[in-house]
Design a protein around this motif. Structure first.
Motif, PDB file in Angstrom:
ATOM      1  N   VAL A  30       1.035  -0.652  -0.479  1.00  0.00           N
ATOM      2  CA  VAL A  30       0.157  -0.419  -0.079  1.00  0.00           C
ATOM      3  C   VAL A  30       1.003   1.457   0.152  1.00  0.00           C
ATOM      4  CG1 VAL A  30      -2.139   1.714   1.589  1.00  0.00           C
ATOM      5  CG2 VAL A  30      -1.932  -1.508   1.559  1.00  0.00           C
ATOM      6  N   MET A  32       0.658   4.861   1.040  1.00  0.00           N
ATOM      7  CA  MET A  32      -0.068   6.182   1.585  1.00  0.00           C
ATOM      8  C   MET A  32      -0.259   7.571   1.242  1.00  0.00           C
ATOM      9  SD  MET A  32      -2.679   6.184   3.909  1.00  0.00           S
ATOM     10  CE  MET A  32      -2.316   4.901   4.181  1.00  0.00           C
ATOM     11  N   ARG A  38      -4.385   6.221  -0.928  1.00  0.00           N
ATOM     12  CA  ARG A  38      -3.550   4.765  -0.796  1.00  0.00           C
ATOM     13  C   ARG A  38      -3.746   4.779  -2.272  1.00  0.00           C
ATOM     14  NH1 ARG A  38      -5.912   7.497   3.580  1.00  0.00           N
ATOM     15  NH2 ARG A  38      -6.441   6.164   5.356  1.00  0.00           N
ATOM     16  N   LEU A  40      -3.121   0.859  -3.460  1.00  0.00           N
ATOM     17  CA  LEU A  40      -3.716  -0.633  -3.030  1.00  0.00           C
ATOM     18  C   LEU A  40      -2.491  -2.057  -4.831  1.00  0.00           C
ATOM     19  CD1 LEU A  40      -4.384  -3.133  -1.401  1.00  0.00           C
ATOM     20  CD2 LEU A  40      -6.428  -3.033  -2.711  1.00  0.00           C
ATOM     21  N   VAL A  42      -1.315  -5.298  -5.453  1.00  0.00           N
ATOM     22  CA  VAL A  42      -1.239  -7.178  -5.662  1.00  0.00           C
ATOM     23  C   VAL A  42      -0.792  -7.424  -6.387  1.00  0.00           C
ATOM     24  CG1 VAL A  42      -3.417  -8.692  -5.283  1.00  0.00           C
ATOM     25  CG2 VAL A  42      -3.879  -5.881  -4.626  1.00  0.00           C
ATOM     26  N   ALA A  52      -2.703  -6.508  -9.778  1.00  0.00           N
ATOM     27  CA  ALA A  52      -3.521  -5.038  -9.883  1.00  0.00           C
ATOM     28  C   ALA A  52      -3.326  -4.332  -8.898  1.00  0.00           C
ATOM     29  CB  ALA A  52      -5.361  -5.696  -9.464  1.00  0.00           C
ATOM     30  N   VAL A  53      -3.357  -2.969  -9.970  1.00  0.00           N
ATOM     31  CA  VAL A  53      -3.319  -1.646  -8.939  1.00  0.00           C
ATOM     32  C   VAL A  53      -4.494  -1.106  -9.188  1.00  0.00           C
ATOM     33  CG1 VAL A  53      -2.077   0.532  -8.969  1.00  0.00           C
ATOM     34  CG2 VAL A  53      -0.881  -1.826  -9.746  1.00  0.00           C
ATOM     35  N   ILE A  54      -4.831  -0.643  -7.219  1.00  0.00           N
ATOM     36  CA  ILE A  54      -6.260   0.090  -7.612  1.00  0.00           C
ATOM     37  C   ILE A  54      -6.034   1.638  -6.598  1.00  0.00           C
ATOM     38  CG2 ILE A  54      -8.295   0.026  -6.429  1.00  0.00           C
ATOM     39  CD1 ILE A  54      -8.774  -1.931  -8.109  1.00  0.00           C
ATOM     40  N   GLU A  55      -6.441   2.989  -7.175  1.00  0.00           N
ATOM     41  CA  GLU A  55      -6.504   3.804  -6.573  1.00  0.00           C
ATOM     42  C   GLU A  55      -7.595   4.353  -5.879  1.00  0.00           C
ATOM     43  OE1 GLU A  55      -5.435   7.382  -8.809  1.00  0.00           O
ATOM     44  OE2 GLU A  55      -6.524   8.189  -7.484  1.00  0.00           O
ATOM     45  N   LEU A  56      -7.457   4.187  -4.105  1.00  0.00           N
ATOM     46  CA  LEU A  56      -8.600   4.086  -3.569  1.00  0.00           C
ATOM     47  C   LEU A  56      -8.737   5.491  -2.707  1.00  0.00           C
ATOM     48  CD1 LEU A  56      -8.541   0.666  -1.500  1.00  0.00           C
ATOM     49  CD2 LEU A  56      -9.873   1.510  -2.785  1.00  0.00           C
ATOM     50  N   GLN A  60     -12.797   5.446   0.592  1.00  0.00           N
ATOM     51  CA  GLN A  60     -13.036   3.662  -0.045  1.00  0.00           C
ATOM     52  C   GLN A  60     -12.144   2.916   0.859  1.00  0.00           C
ATOM     53  OE1 GLN A  60     -12.213   4.812  -4.176  1.00  0.00           O
ATOM     54  NE2 GLN A  60     -14.137   5.254  -4.577  1.00  0.00           N
ATOM     55  N   ALA A  61     -10.468   3.441   0.804  1.00  0.00           N
ATOM     56  CA  ALA A  61      -9.877   3.046   1.871  1.00  0.00           C
ATOM     57  C   ALA A  61     -10.227   2.693   2.840  1.00  0.00           C
ATOM     58  CB  ALA A  61      -8.693   3.433   1.959  1.00  0.00           C
TER      59      ALA A  61
END
Lengths: 75, 75
Positions: A30, A32, A38, A40, A42, A52-56, A60-61
């Motif tokens: 992660v 931060m 954040r 994320l 994976v 996989a990359v996810i923006e939170l 949402q986080a």
């Protein structure tokens, strides 16, 4: 709780947390960011490239966090 | 906090939480199994197939949760 989490300062960006899941082909990192966002990452393979990359957003986080810790309640 | 999270009972398995991130190509689902194990499904495309799947023990899930909610502290 610190066991298995490697924290690294990223000057000008924020902090990076590498969470060891005990397997080279299962890792979560992660980033931060200072503003609260954040990223994320994976890793579901042993590759250095994330699967996989996810923006939170912060909100949402917190939602994902609550579900993972089983403190999420439907409102 | 319930907004944007769809919860579904999976009889004999546990519960499934679909977390809406406001974009069809960014979704996270968590299957909370009755025994405590969580399956984290990350969708980084609009496909119904997850981009990455990670199995987390309860302890690992709490670690990821703490990092995401910024309540993680190094020990």
């Amino acid at each position: 709780m610190g066991k298995g989490v490697h924290v690294q300062d990223l000057p000008g960006v924020g902090k990076r947390y590498d969470i060891d899941l005990g397997r080279p082909d299962q890792r979560i990192s992660v980033i931060m960011r200072s503003g609260g966002v954040r990223d994320l990452y994976v890793f579901a393979t042993a590759s250095a490239e994330p699967t996989a990359v996810i923006e939170l957003t912060e909100e949402q986080a917190r939602k994902v966090s609550a579900v993972l810790s089983a403190t999420f309640f439907e409102s």
